[in-house]
Design a protein around this motif. Sequence first.
Motif, mmCIF file in Angstrom:
data_model
loop_
_atom_site.group_PDB
_atom_site.id
_atom_site.type_symbol
_atom_site.label_atom_id
_atom_site.label_comp_id
_atom_site.label_asym_id
_atom_site.label_seq_id
_atom_site.Cartn_x
_atom_site.Cartn_y
_atom_site.Cartn_z
ATOM 1 N N ASN A 23 0.680 -1.266 -0.090
ATOM 2 C CA ASN A 23 -0.135 -0.053 0.103
ATOM 3 C C ASN A 23 0.937 1.133 -0.081
ATOM 4 N N GLU A 24 2.046 1.136 0.671
ATOM 5 C CA GLU A 24 2.803 2.237 0.755
ATOM 6 C C GLU A 24 3.414 2.358 -0.553
ATOM 7 N N TYR A 25 3.875 1.445 -1.248
ATOM 8 C CA TYR A 25 4.511 1.746 -2.648
ATOM 9 C C TYR A 25 3.545 2.295 -3.765
ATOM 10 N N LEU A 26 2.220 1.895 -3.313
ATOM 11 C CA LEU A 26 1.354 2.281 -4.497
ATOM 12 C C LEU A 26 0.645 3.647 -4.106
ATOM 13 N N SER A 27 0.905 4.014 -3.070
ATOM 14 C CA SER A 27 0.374 5.311 -2.528
ATOM 15 C C SER A 27 0.868 6.427 -3.362
ATOM 16 N N VAL A 28 1.941 6.244 -3.786
ATOM 17 C CA VAL A 28 2.395 7.514 -4.658
ATOM 18 C C VAL A 28 2.081 7.402 -6.179
ATOM 19 N N ASP A 29 1.876 6.265 -6.737
ATOM 20 C CA ASP A 29 1.858 6.000 -8.100
ATOM 21 C C ASP A 29 1.014 4.689 -8.334
ATOM 22 N N PRO A 30 -0.248 4.624 -8.011
ATOM 23 C CA PRO A 30 -1.152 3.407 -8.255
ATOM 24 C C PRO A 30 -1.390 2.878 -9.663
ATOM 25 N N SER A 31 0.056 2.517 -10.550
ATOM 26 C CA SER A 31 -0.227 2.300 -11.974
ATOM 27 C C SER A 31 -0.067 0.794 -12.263
ATOM 28 N N ALA A 32 -0.292 0.691 -13.481
ATOM 29 C CA ALA A 32 -0.064 -0.873 -13.902
ATOM 30 C C ALA A 32 1.377 -1.232 -13.591
ATOM 31 N N GLN A 33 2.217 -0.388 -14.231
ATOM 32 C CA GLN A 33 3.702 -0.658 -14.200
ATOM 33 C C GLN A 33 4.223 -1.015 -12.737
ATOM 34 N N LYS A 34 3.511 -0.317 -11.639
ATOM 35 C CA LYS A 34 4.172 -0.444 -10.330
ATOM 36 C C LYS A 34 3.484 -1.881 -9.702
ATOM 37 N N ALA A 35 2.188 -2.324 -10.451
ATOM 38 C CA ALA A 35 1.532 -3.468 -10.011
ATOM 39 C C ALA A 35 2.446 -4.541 -10.544
ATOM 40 N N GLN A 36 3.009 -4.254 -11.719
ATOM 41 C CA GLN A 36 3.696 -5.426 -12.376
ATOM 42 C C GLN A 36 5.186 -5.572 -11.572
ATOM 43 N N GLU A 37 5.491 -4.274 -11.132
ATOM 44 C CA GLU A 37 7.033 -4.447 -10.373
ATOM 45 C C GLU A 37 6.727 -5.101 -8.892
ATOM 46 N N ILE A 38 5.515 -5.046 -8.473
ATOM 47 C CA ILE A 38 5.155 -5.661 -7.237
ATOM 48 C C ILE A 38 5.144 -7.163 -7.443
ATOM 49 N N ILE A 39 4.458 -7.518 -8.461
ATOM 50 C CA ILE A 39 4.333 -8.764 -8.627
ATOM 51 C C ILE A 39 5.514 -9.610 -8.957
ATOM 52 N N ALA A 40 6.488 -8.865 -9.637
ATOM 53 C CA ALA A 40 7.908 -9.382 -9.898
ATOM 54 C C ALA A 40 8.541 -9.585 -8.812
ATOM 55 N N TYR A 41 8.719 -8.636 -7.885
ATOM 56 C CA TYR A 41 9.410 -8.966 -6.472
ATOM 57 C C TYR A 41 8.665 -9.774 -5.634
ATOM 58 N N CYS A 42 7.373 -10.135 -5.475
ATOM 59 C CA CYS A 42 6.742 -10.973 -4.879
ATOM 60 C C CYS A 42 7.103 -12.509 -5.388
ATOM 61 N N GLN A 43 7.306 -12.641 -6.475
ATOM 62 C CA GLN A 43 7.767 -14.023 -7.249
ATOM 63 C C GLN A 43 9.002 -14.243 -6.770
ATOM 64 N N LYS A 44 9.668 -13.218 -6.774
ATOM 65 C CA LYS A 44 11.354 -13.311 -6.156
ATOM 66 C C LYS A 44 11.134 -13.964 -4.821
ATOM 67 N N GLY A 45 10.230 -13.241 -4.165
ATOM 68 C CA GLY A 45 9.999 -13.872 -2.645
ATOM 69 C C GLY A 45 9.422 -15.403 -2.536
ATOM 70 N N THR A 46 8.685 -15.712 -3.370
ATOM 71 C CA THR A 46 8.056 -17.047 -3.354
ATOM 72 C C THR A 46 9.132 -18.044 -3.695
ATOM 73 N N LYS A 47 10.117 -17.532 -4.753
ATOM 74 C CA LYS A 47 11.291 -18.497 -4.919
ATOM 75 C C LYS A 47 11.883 -18.789 -3.838
ATOM 76 N N GLU A 48 12.240 -17.663 -2.789
ATOM 77 C CA GLU A 48 12.836 -18.201 -1.594
ATOM 78 C C GLU A 48 12.169 -19.108 -0.747
ATOM 79 N N VAL A 49 10.805 -18.778 -0.766
ATOM 80 C CA VAL A 49 9.999 -19.654 -0.048
ATOM 81 C C VAL A 49 10.265 -21.200 -0.243
ATOM 82 N N GLY A 50 10.319 -21.416 -1.738
ATOM 83 C CA GLY A 50 10.569 -22.782 -2.576
ATOM 84 C C GLY A 50 12.041 -23.363 -2.024
#
Length: 216
Positions: A23-50
Amino acid sequence: MILEEISKAIGELEEDLLFQLINEYLSVDPSAQKAQEIIAYCQKGTKEVGEKYHMGEYFVGDLIYSGELLTEVIDLLKPLIIREPDIYIGKILLGTVQGDLHDIGKNIFKSMCEAAGFEVLDIGIDQQVSTFVQKVREFKPDIVGMSGVLTIAIEAMKGTVDGLNKAGLRDGIKIIVGGNSLSEEAADYIGADAFSLNANDGVQICIDWIECPKYK
Ligand code: B12
């Protein structure tokens, strides 16, 4: 900086912190590009879970929880990445292949295809060859997308392409495969036209195939 923290928060299964950071990251610019950046980094995080699961540090319950967190993140971000197109630019039939129940990556690819203007028929997870064949007959897609992250998905994808070949449906369609277990060699073996380990690149490949004037 925040993106790295987002990745770490999902990797450490810290739900409250994860959504606070998003929410903090999106508060400045809630755009599709930011959303995709978040998804990419979440994916990185789930790789660590794996990886932690692989090393015995996490259990199956943790895998499930990380999957749920990622799904929640996608649901939250969907309104930012999906828009209703005036007209569809092409048809994609999408499914996770037989034996594989993972669908988070498939769902991301689906959302991004829809955002790009494709009509997507999602046939779900663990789909048999015969279902792919039947649905291709009915829906008449331009492109078939197959998803799978388990190593065994490679054989299932090959079986599906063989099934489409046998049914005489292969020539009229393009096939793209995606999911972490894939490589260029695997895609060749499967008989796919393309593969991608990244939903964004996958969508770009599909757009290039369709040659839509909108994207020229
Ligand atoms: C979440 C998760 C689960 C969840 C799935 C929830 C769900 N609804 O999907 C649950 C808990 C159910 C699960 C179950 C299992 N899992 Co699991 N799981 C994961 C985990 C942590 C994340 C997978 C994920 O969603 N990644 C994030 C997404 C976004 O990435 P992605 O799928 O690659 O998708 C991206 C691209 O590949 C691409 N993409 C995806 N599909 C498509 C399609 C097309 C056409 C295109 C173009 C692009 C594209 O776009 C996406 C976005 O960029 C991984 C670890 C990891 N390293 O990946 C293990 C992992 C995949 N699981 C694993 C295992 C072993 C299992 C189980 C066997 C565990 C068990 N003992 O029961 C079962 C198998 C069940 C089954 N039959 O499928 C192994 C697989 C090992 C292997 N090589 O075969 C992994 C790698 C963990 C590990 N390191 O051991 N899992």
